[in-house]
Design an enzyme around this catalytic site. Structure first.
Site, PDB file in Angstrom:
ATOM      1  N   GLY A  22      22.115  25.234 -12.704  1.00  0.00           N
ATOM      2  CA  GLY A  22      21.734  24.727 -14.018  1.00  0.00           C
ATOM      3  C   GLY A  22      22.629  23.607 -14.504  1.00  0.00           C
ATOM      4  N   HIS A  28      20.463  16.730  -9.366  1.00  0.00           N
ATOM      5  CA  HIS A  28      19.454  17.780  -9.149  1.00  0.00           C
ATOM      6  C   HIS A  28      18.064  17.142  -9.084  1.00  0.00           C
ATOM      7  CE1 HIS A  28      22.651  20.150 -11.448  1.00  0.00           C
ATOM      8  NE2 HIS A  28      22.586  20.793 -10.296  1.00  0.00           N
TER       9      HIS A  28
HETATM   10  P1  AMP Z   1      24.819  23.020  -8.453  1.00  0.00           P
HETATM   11  O1  AMP Z   1      23.926  23.235  -9.635  1.00  0.00           O
HETATM   12  O2  AMP Z   1      26.035  22.202  -8.770  1.00  0.00           O
HETATM   13  O3  AMP Z   1      25.102  24.277  -7.695  1.00  0.00           O
HETATM   14  O4  AMP Z   1      23.984  22.098  -7.454  1.00  0.00           O
HETATM   15  C1  AMP Z   1      22.706  22.454  -7.018  1.00  0.00           C
HETATM   16  C2  AMP Z   1      22.296  21.527  -5.908  1.00  0.00           C
HETATM   17  O5  AMP Z   1      22.318  20.170  -6.366  1.00  0.00           O
HETATM   18  C3  AMP Z   1      23.274  21.578  -4.721  1.00  0.00           C
HETATM   19  O6  AMP Z   1      22.536  21.485  -3.509  1.00  0.00           O
HETATM   20  C4  AMP Z   1      24.123  20.367  -4.926  1.00  0.00           C
HETATM   21  O7  AMP Z   1      24.684  19.853  -3.730  1.00  0.00           O
HETATM   22  C5  AMP Z   1      23.115  19.395  -5.513  1.00  0.00           C
HETATM   23  N1  AMP Z   1      23.817  18.324  -6.239  1.00  0.00           N
HETATM   24  C6  AMP Z   1      24.737  18.477  -7.211  1.00  0.00           C
HETATM   25  N2  AMP Z   1      25.212  17.274  -7.606  1.00  0.00           N
HETATM   26  C7  AMP Z   1      24.574  16.349  -6.843  1.00  0.00           C
HETATM   27  C8  AMP Z   1      24.637  14.926  -6.747  1.00  0.00           C
HETATM   28  N3  AMP Z   1      25.450  14.198  -7.519  1.00  0.00           N
HETATM   29  N4  AMP Z   1      23.846  14.312  -5.834  1.00  0.00           N
HETATM   30  C9  AMP Z   1      23.017  15.033  -5.042  1.00  0.00           C
HETATM   31  N5  AMP Z   1      22.914  16.376  -5.079  1.00  0.00           N
HETATM   32  C10 AMP Z   1      23.688  17.025  -5.965  1.00  0.00           C
END
Ligand code: AMP
Length: 273
Positions: A22, A28
């Site tokens: 989230g 995302h």
């Molecule tokens: P998180 O909510 O931080 O657990 O991220 C969920 C998904 O989004 C994970 O696969 C992350 O690697 C991806 N994600 C988070 N930040 C980025 C970003 N800046 N660029 C690409 N993917 C991202």
């Protein structure tokens, strides 16, 4: 969630899945856009997984703007949100965990004991429940993406694990929910992280000095970021994540983690062979 997925599958529709914690942002959104393009249906999960946080980490204060996230998911035209409660995912007596040996003992795995065990366990559970054809992970969390790819293969999970490029602010800072911990100035200073990695990539490509010395130069540069406290900077094989002490022959990954104010920020850059 299972029932919804089953109904889509029965209609012959493919399902793409984007697991998140989230506090959604354009990083995302890039994963979600790709899933919407490549699948008939897209599911996003929001679950702040207690199991992957250490006792001194930010589980309690992790941002949870649920209503804003739901609005975003609606504008992005996501088909379903899976938002389970902690005690629904980990019921009383829960004792089964997934460990991806080797890949989990490099980089962040060394600094955050138990973190990837928590990640692998929740991702295995989510993939089991959602049963998607494809699941999308960001390469900002490069090690996580590799670990999930391995676990899906090893556990015969019939989902294709797809890595997507890191989305950055115009100044180079990788988008992250944890950037919300930063002040305006810290956010500007944090641009220095990717700048240092880009500079390091050039140093490594020129191969003028031994790798440990180059890593020291990169560390020194990261330490010039005001208020920054180094966690690690490492050069590893892009597939095995094993440390490299010699100039890489194959694709490698220059990865770092830096504490800045209340945030621990990670970033990486791939160095092609
Ligand atoms: P998180 O909510 O931080 O657990 O991220 C969920 C998904 O989004 C994970 O696969 C992350 O690697 C991806 N994600 C988070 N930040 C980025 C970003 N800046 N660029 C690409 N993917 C991202």
């Amino acid at each position: 969630m299972r029932e919804w997925s089953r109904q889509q599958k029965n209609k012959g529709l493919s399902i793409g899945f984007v697991p998140t914690m989230g506090c959604l942002h354009e990083g995302h959104h890039s994963l979600i856009s790709r899933s919407l393009k490549e699948n008939d249906r897209t599911v996003v999960s929001i679950f702040v997984n207690k199991l992957q946080f250490g006792p001194a980490e930010d589980f309690k204060r992790y941002p949870r703007p649920l209503q804003k996230d739901i609005r975003l998911l609606k504008t992005w035209r996501v088909d379903a949100l899976f938002h389970p409660l902690q005690n629904q995912m980990y019921s009383k007596g829960f004792v089964t965990h997934v460990e991806v040996e080797g890949l989990d003992s490099a980089l962040c795995g060394l600094r955050r004991p138990g973190h990837f065990k928590g990640v692998a366990t929740i991702v295995a559970k989510l993939l089991n429940i959602v049963n998607p054809d494809k699941a999308y992970f960001g390469q900002k969390d490069y090690q996580q993406w590799r670990i999930v790819g391995r676990l899906a293969r090893d556990l015969n999970i019939p989902t294709r694990i797809i890595g997507c490029p890191t989305v950055r602010e115009p100044g180079g800072l990788a988008l992250s929910s944890r950037n919300s911990y930063l002040t305006r100035n810290q956010r500007l200073d944090a641009r220095g992280i990717f700048a240092a990695l880009q500079w390091g990539k050039k140093l490594i490509k020129f191969r003028k000095r031994p790798i440990p010395i180059l890593l020291k130069l990169i560390r020194n540069r990261l330490q010039t970021i005001p208020g920054a406290r180094m966690d690690y900077v490492q050069l590893v094989d892009a597939k095995t994540l094993q440390s490299l002490r010699k100039p890489p022959q194959k694709a490698s990954l220059l990865a770092c983690a830096v504490f800045l104010g209340p945030a621990r920020l990670i970033d990486n850059i791939v160095i092609e062979s």
